[in-house]
Design a protein around this motif. Sequence first.
Motif, PDB file in Angstrom:
ATOM      1  N   GLY A  15      -0.368   1.602   5.492  1.00  0.00           N
ATOM      2  CA  GLY A  15      -0.526   2.347   6.670  1.00  0.00           C
ATOM      3  C   GLY A  15      -1.595   1.526   7.373  1.00  0.00           C
ATOM      4  O   GLY A  15      -1.410   1.275   8.432  1.00  0.00           O
ATOM      5  N   ILE A  16      -2.773   1.395   6.635  1.00  0.00           N
ATOM      6  CA  ILE A  16      -3.612   0.563   7.404  1.00  0.00           C
ATOM      7  C   ILE A  16      -3.412  -0.903   7.694  1.00  0.00           C
ATOM      8  O   ILE A  16      -3.569  -1.168   9.081  1.00  0.00           O
ATOM      9  N   ALA A  17      -2.534  -1.617   6.879  1.00  0.00           N
ATOM     10  CA  ALA A  17      -2.003  -2.858   7.360  1.00  0.00           C
ATOM     11  C   ALA A  17      -1.053  -2.900   8.297  1.00  0.00           C
ATOM     12  O   ALA A  17      -1.291  -3.815   9.226  1.00  0.00           O
ATOM     13  N   ASN A  18      -0.618  -1.895   8.740  1.00  0.00           N
ATOM     14  CA  ASN A  18       0.465  -1.955   9.716  1.00  0.00           C
ATOM     15  C   ASN A  18      -0.204  -1.881  11.090  1.00  0.00           C
ATOM     16  O   ASN A  18       0.318  -2.081  12.197  1.00  0.00           O
ATOM     17  N   VAL A  19      -1.412  -1.570  11.329  1.00  0.00           N
ATOM     18  CA  VAL A  19      -2.377  -1.358  12.440  1.00  0.00           C
ATOM     19  C   VAL A  19      -3.216  -2.644  12.651  1.00  0.00           C
ATOM     20  O   VAL A  19      -3.846  -2.997  13.465  1.00  0.00           O
ATOM     21  N   VAL A  20      -3.223  -3.596  11.598  1.00  0.00           N
ATOM     22  CA  VAL A  20      -3.903  -4.733  11.580  1.00  0.00           C
ATOM     23  C   VAL A  20      -3.138  -6.036  11.906  1.00  0.00           C
ATOM     24  O   VAL A  20      -1.950  -6.317  11.502  1.00  0.00           O
ATOM     25  N   PRO A  21      -3.561  -6.690  13.164  1.00  0.00           N
ATOM     26  CA  PRO A  21      -2.851  -7.847  13.670  1.00  0.00           C
ATOM     27  C   PRO A  21      -2.576  -8.879  12.489  1.00  0.00           C
ATOM     28  O   PRO A  21      -3.605  -9.109  11.917  1.00  0.00           O
ATOM     29  N   GLY A  22      -1.465  -9.298  12.597  1.00  0.00           N
ATOM     30  CA  GLY A  22      -1.055 -10.164  11.580  1.00  0.00           C
ATOM     31  C   GLY A  22      -0.704  -9.833  10.324  1.00  0.00           C
ATOM     32  O   GLY A  22      -0.511 -10.872   9.501  1.00  0.00           O
ATOM     33  N   VAL A  23      -0.750  -8.815   9.837  1.00  0.00           N
ATOM     34  CA  VAL A  23      -0.752  -8.220   8.231  1.00  0.00           C
ATOM     35  C   VAL A  23       0.474  -7.379   8.523  1.00  0.00           C
ATOM     36  O   VAL A  23       0.609  -6.291   9.149  1.00  0.00           O
ATOM     37  N   SER A  24       1.307  -7.508   7.714  1.00  0.00           N
ATOM     38  CA  SER A  24       2.671  -6.816   7.390  1.00  0.00           C
ATOM     39  C   SER A  24       2.297  -5.639   6.427  1.00  0.00           C
ATOM     40  O   SER A  24       2.115  -5.827   5.223  1.00  0.00           O
ATOM     41  N   GLY A  25       2.988  -4.616   6.826  1.00  0.00           N
ATOM     42  CA  GLY A  25       2.936  -3.480   5.641  1.00  0.00           C
ATOM     43  C   GLY A  25       3.925  -3.876   4.590  1.00  0.00           C
ATOM     44  O   GLY A  25       3.429  -3.423   3.454  1.00  0.00           O
ATOM     45  N   LEU A  69      -5.189   8.390  10.171  1.00  0.00           N
ATOM     46  CA  LEU A  69      -6.706   8.676   9.787  1.00  0.00           C
ATOM     47  C   LEU A  69      -7.627   7.245   9.893  1.00  0.00           C
ATOM     48  O   LEU A  69      -8.721   7.285  10.458  1.00  0.00           O
ATOM     49  N   PHE A  70      -6.978   6.153   9.747  1.00  0.00           N
ATOM     50  CA  PHE A  70      -7.651   5.054   9.370  1.00  0.00           C
ATOM     51  C   PHE A  70      -7.299   3.980  10.645  1.00  0.00           C
ATOM     52  O   PHE A  70      -8.219   2.933  10.530  1.00  0.00           O
ATOM     53  N   ALA A  71      -6.317   4.089  11.331  1.00  0.00           N
ATOM     54  CA  ALA A  71      -5.995   2.934  12.464  1.00  0.00           C
ATOM     55  C   ALA A  71      -6.976   2.883  13.287  1.00  0.00           C
ATOM     56  O   ALA A  71      -7.270   1.639  13.647  1.00  0.00           O
ATOM     57  N   LYS A  72      -7.803   4.016  13.741  1.00  0.00           N
ATOM     58  CA  LYS A  72      -8.937   3.625  14.677  1.00  0.00           C
ATOM     59  C   LYS A  72     -10.149   2.933  14.027  1.00  0.00           C
ATOM     60  O   LYS A  72     -10.890   2.007  14.663  1.00  0.00           O
ATOM     61  N   VAL A  73     -10.385   3.321  12.645  1.00  0.00           N
ATOM     62  CA  VAL A  73     -11.596   2.538  12.176  1.00  0.00           C
ATOM     63  C   VAL A  73     -11.162   1.335  11.876  1.00  0.00           C
ATOM     64  O   VAL A  73     -12.010   0.489  12.199  1.00  0.00           O
ATOM     65  N   ILE A  74     -10.005   1.130  11.538  1.00  0.00           N
ATOM     66  CA  ILE A  74      -9.613  -0.574  11.035  1.00  0.00           C
ATOM     67  C   ILE A  74      -9.656  -1.257  12.497  1.00  0.00           C
ATOM     68  O   ILE A  74      -9.950  -2.575  12.603  1.00  0.00           O
ATOM     69  N   THR A  75      -9.241  -0.651  13.578  1.00  0.00           N
ATOM     70  CA  THR A  75      -9.024  -1.497  14.741  1.00  0.00           C
ATOM     71  C   THR A  75     -10.608  -1.647  15.117  1.00  0.00           C
ATOM     72  O   THR A  75     -10.817  -2.681  15.795  1.00  0.00           O
ATOM     73  N   LEU A  76     -11.387  -0.772  15.175  1.00  0.00           N
ATOM     74  CA  LEU A  76     -12.664  -0.819  15.573  1.00  0.00           C
ATOM     75  C   LEU A  76     -13.530  -2.033  14.771  1.00  0.00           C
ATOM     76  O   LEU A  76     -14.234  -3.024  15.102  1.00  0.00           O
ATOM     77  N   LEU A  77     -13.050  -1.905  13.373  1.00  0.00           N
ATOM     78  CA  LEU A  77     -13.716  -2.958  12.578  1.00  0.00           C
ATOM     79  C   LEU A  77     -13.005  -4.540  12.937  1.00  0.00           C
ATOM     80  O   LEU A  77     -13.784  -5.330  13.155  1.00  0.00           O
ATOM     81  N   GLN A  84     -14.491 -11.416   9.816  1.00  0.00           N
ATOM     82  CA  GLN A  84     -14.778 -10.742   8.240  1.00  0.00           C
ATOM     83  C   GLN A  84     -13.455  -9.953   7.903  1.00  0.00           C
ATOM     84  O   GLN A  84     -13.025 -10.010   6.817  1.00  0.00           O
ATOM     85  N   THR A  85     -12.845  -9.172   8.977  1.00  0.00           N
ATOM     86  CA  THR A  85     -11.825  -8.563   8.476  1.00  0.00           C
ATOM     87  C   THR A  85     -10.617  -9.519   8.086  1.00  0.00           C
ATOM     88  O   THR A  85      -9.806  -9.016   7.175  1.00  0.00           O
ATOM     89  N   SER A  86     -10.446 -10.423   8.880  1.00  0.00           N
ATOM     90  CA  SER A  86      -9.190 -11.438   8.663  1.00  0.00           C
ATOM     91  C   SER A  86      -9.436 -12.096   7.285  1.00  0.00           C
ATOM     92  O   SER A  86      -8.498 -12.368   6.581  1.00  0.00           O
ATOM     93  N   ALA A  87     -10.868 -12.294   7.187  1.00  0.00           N
ATOM     94  CA  ALA A  87     -11.115 -12.952   5.697  1.00  0.00           C
ATOM     95  C   ALA A  87     -10.796 -12.331   4.598  1.00  0.00           C
ATOM     96  O   ALA A  87     -10.328 -12.730   3.512  1.00  0.00           O
ATOM     97  N   PHE A  88     -10.952 -10.956   4.700  1.00  0.00           N
ATOM     98  CA  PHE A  88     -10.598  -9.813   3.578  1.00  0.00           C
ATOM     99  C   PHE A  88      -9.271 -10.016   3.287  1.00  0.00           C
ATOM    100  O   PHE A  88      -8.564 -10.209   2.183  1.00  0.00           O
ATOM    101  N   PHE A  89      -8.303 -10.019   4.435  1.00  0.00           N
ATOM    102  CA  PHE A  89      -6.930  -9.925   4.195  1.00  0.00           C
ATOM    103  C   PHE A  89      -6.337 -11.230   3.679  1.00  0.00           C
ATOM    104  O   PHE A  89      -5.220 -11.422   3.270  1.00  0.00           O
TER     105      PHE A  89
END
Length: 298
Positions: A15-25, A69-77, A84-89
């Motif tokens: 679910g978190i991956a679906n809101v991160v640009p460039g990452v597929s669920g 629950l986590f879409a807003k947190v991940i979007t803010l990160l 750093q977020t892109s590097a993790f993925f």
Amino acid sequence: MISLLKLFGVGVFIGIANVVPGVSGGTIAVICNVYDKLIILSSLNCKRIKEAWQDILSLALGIGAGIVLFAKVITLLYRAYPAQTSAFFIGVVAGSIPFLFRKARAGIPAAAVAENGSLTAGWLYGTLCCGIAGFALMLGMFFLQRHGVQAAAVVTAFSLPFAAKLAVMGALAAVAMLIPGISGSFVLLIFGAYPTVLQAVADFNMLLLIPIALGVGAGLVFGARLIAVLLERFPALMYAFILGLVAGSVFYLYPNTSCQPFTMRVVSGIVCVIGYAAVSFFSRREAMEQQKDAADEE
């Protein structure tokens, strides 16, 4: 119970991956070895869902929780620390490549392996071509996105031919969402339907939303069943293709660290290694558990 909690956690990650640009669920589902369950859920195969309803329910609840629950947190990160977020993925994707290679290797029939352990020419070239095709597809879509896709005009008026076109576009986007590494919204953008779909959602234009929803539903059900059949009949070729897609998704994630201070670049590297190590650990543990289960059955 531990297994159900694990599936719930994996669902949250998807679910978190679906809101991160460039990452597929779908990519995360493959990495976490639950792609087959995701396909069963999407295909609405009642018999298969009934057989594993607890696992599928835990996964579905986790996906919903991850988005809500986590879409807003991940979007803010992602906005505050995009590199750093892109590097993790990127680490997550890199760590999944050996796992996907093992899945593709395991799907090769015994008759295709020579006595010395090498593949026959047909299977070798076939798997290589599938992997290259997946990588090339992601590379082509990346360059399309980078150079920009001409924005299409927004259509708000209903007509039967246009409604049929929207249904077809929705079905294609839904199938794309099931394929690891490909974004359904970008498929709509390529076909020129993305602005219209966004406007229809914003205006709650039911005359256009209904054909879109029907197309998406049909695409999810029939697309998932088609993918399930292909994975069952041609697992090696499908996983080779998925491996190419996942490897190609790195182009979307590569962070621009040229303007960052040295310390932040180091942090990006550390985060990337953490992502790689986490996926490598869980994929190896999953493989050991599968080997243990197979030995117990024998």
